[in-house]
Design an enzyme around this catalytic site. Structure first.
Site, short mmCIF file in Angstrom:
data_model
loop_
_atom_site.label_atom_id
_atom_site.label_comp_id
_atom_site.label_asym_id
_atom_site.label_seq_id
_atom_site.Cartn_x
_atom_site.Cartn_y
_atom_site.Cartn_z
N ASP A 196 -10.83 -0.08 -2.39
CA ASP A 196 -10.28 -1.44 -2.33
C ASP A 196 -9.49 -1.64 -1.03
O ASP A 196 -9.02 -2.73 -0.73
CB ASP A 196 -9.44 -1.79 -3.58
CG ASP A 196 -8.20 -0.91 -3.73
OD1 ASP A 196 -8.02 0.03 -2.93
OD2 ASP A 196 -7.41 -1.18 -4.65
N GLU B 165 -6.08 4.30 -9.99
CA GLU B 165 -4.80 4.84 -9.52
C GLU B 165 -3.87 5.13 -10.71
O GLU B 165 -3.83 4.37 -11.67
CB GLU B 165 -4.12 3.84 -8.57
CG GLU B 165 -4.94 3.59 -7.31
CD GLU B 165 -4.26 2.64 -6.33
OE1 GLU B 165 -3.10 2.21 -6.59
OE2 GLU B 165 -4.88 2.31 -5.31
N GLU C 21 -2.69 11.15 -2.15
CA GLU C 21 -2.40 10.41 -0.91
C GLU C 21 -0.93 10.54 -0.50
O GLU C 21 -0.02 10.33 -1.33
CB GLU C 21 -2.77 8.92 -1.11
CG GLU C 21 -2.51 8.08 0.12
CD GLU C 21 -3.18 6.71 0.10
OE1 GLU C 21 -3.93 6.41 -0.86
OE2 GLU C 21 -2.94 5.95 1.05
O1 KIV Z 1 -9.08 2.25 -1.19
C1 KIV Z 1 -9.26 3.32 -0.57
O2 KIV Z 1 -9.93 3.38 0.46
C2 KIV Z 1 -8.62 4.51 -1.11
C3 KIV Z 1 -8.53 5.69 -0.21
C4 KIV Z 1 -7.34 5.56 0.64
C5 KIV Z 1 -8.52 6.96 -0.97
O3 KIV Z 1 -8.15 4.49 -2.21
#
Ligand code: KIV
Length: 277
Positions: A44, A115, A182
């Protein structure tokens, strides 16, 4: 043979590093797939690097499905992970299951990512029970940017580091096939990597994770708003693009493009006939 979650899990057992990149469109996905990258995330993050929003929060499931379909068409080999956007799995387990299913059924993704740790573990278990592979995401979770006080490193105190380990363990037990970690201290990422049975995929989490993920626009240097600390620019695509675009501009203005080589022909008699009319 297309990559499966078993291949990804086996890579941790064999000590093989895992590479993952984001992609948001067909042409880029094709290049990433042809380069042999086994995992492609339709993140996202496209809200920021493709659509120009300041955060990932405005991204909707329809937008995510649209881009995921394009990536799936371009990536016949890699395992494509669709990222569940903000508020598509938060309200209820039913919502979460229905929306996770849309990524598989309507967009052709092979897995989804969401998440959170302990708080989403039950939802993860239910999605996995439906036969949908789930990738976890802990540490800096951009959908909680307002709660976290911005995009900043996480888990640097004893309490928050302990909580991160609890989150990773809860996801592992709930059945995820891998966990994105992250923006946390690299020694903590190393510890988490040793504690969980599934691969950890780091972004800003140091070299000791089982794998790494980068946002493709960051590593290719095509996103120019800012360069995150965790990103390495392997090429400055923006400079190369600017140069090519101004060359095109100059050639069109000078009349040196297009030439006959870039044009289509017609029998001279047809033109002659038309000129008479
Ligand atoms: O949205 C994304 O690209 C992510 C990455 C930072 C892992 O969640």
């Amino acid at each position: 043979m297309p990559v499966t979650i078993n291949d990804i899990k086996a890579m941790k057992q064999k000590g093989e590093k895992i590479t993952m990149l984001t992609a948001y469109d067909y042409s880029t996905a094709k290049i990433v797939d042809e380069a042999g990258i086994p995992l492609i995330l339709v993140g996202d993050s496209l809200g920021m690097v493709v659509l120009g929003y300041e955060t990932t929060l405005p991204v909707t499931i329809e937008v995510m499905l649209h881009h995921t379909r394009a990536v799936v068409r371009g990536a016949p080999n890699a395992l494509v992970v669709g990222d569940m956007p903000f508020m598509t799995y938060h309200v209820s387990i039913e919502d979460c299951l229905r929306n996770a299913g849309r990524f598989i059924q309507e967009a052709g993704a092979q897995a989804i990512k969401l998440e959170g740790g302990v708080t989403v573990a039950e939802k993860v278990r239910r999605v996995v029970d439906c036969g949908i592979p789930v990738m976890g995401h802990i540490g800096l979770t951009p959908q909680s940017t307002h709660q976290l006080g911005g995009h900043r490193a996480q888990a640097r105190s004893l309490d928050t580091a302990r909580k991160l380990i609890e989150d990773a363990t809860a996801l592992d037990q709930a059945g995820v096939f891998s966990i994105v970690i992250e923006a946390i201290p690299y020694k903590l990422a190393e510890l988490v990597t040793k504690k969980v049975s599934v691969p950890t995929i780091g972004i800003g989490a140091g070299p000791y994770c089982d794998g790494q993920v980068q946002i493709i626009n960051d590593m290719l240097g095509s996103f120019t708003d800012f360069v995150p600390r965790h990103a390495k620019q392997y090429v400055q695509l923006a400079d190369i693009m600017r140069k090519a675009i101004s060359e095109y501009d100059s050639e069109v203005k000078a009349g040196t493009f297009p030439t006959e080589k870039h044009s289509f022909t017609i029998d001279e008699t047809v033109i002659a006939e038309l000129e008479k009319e």
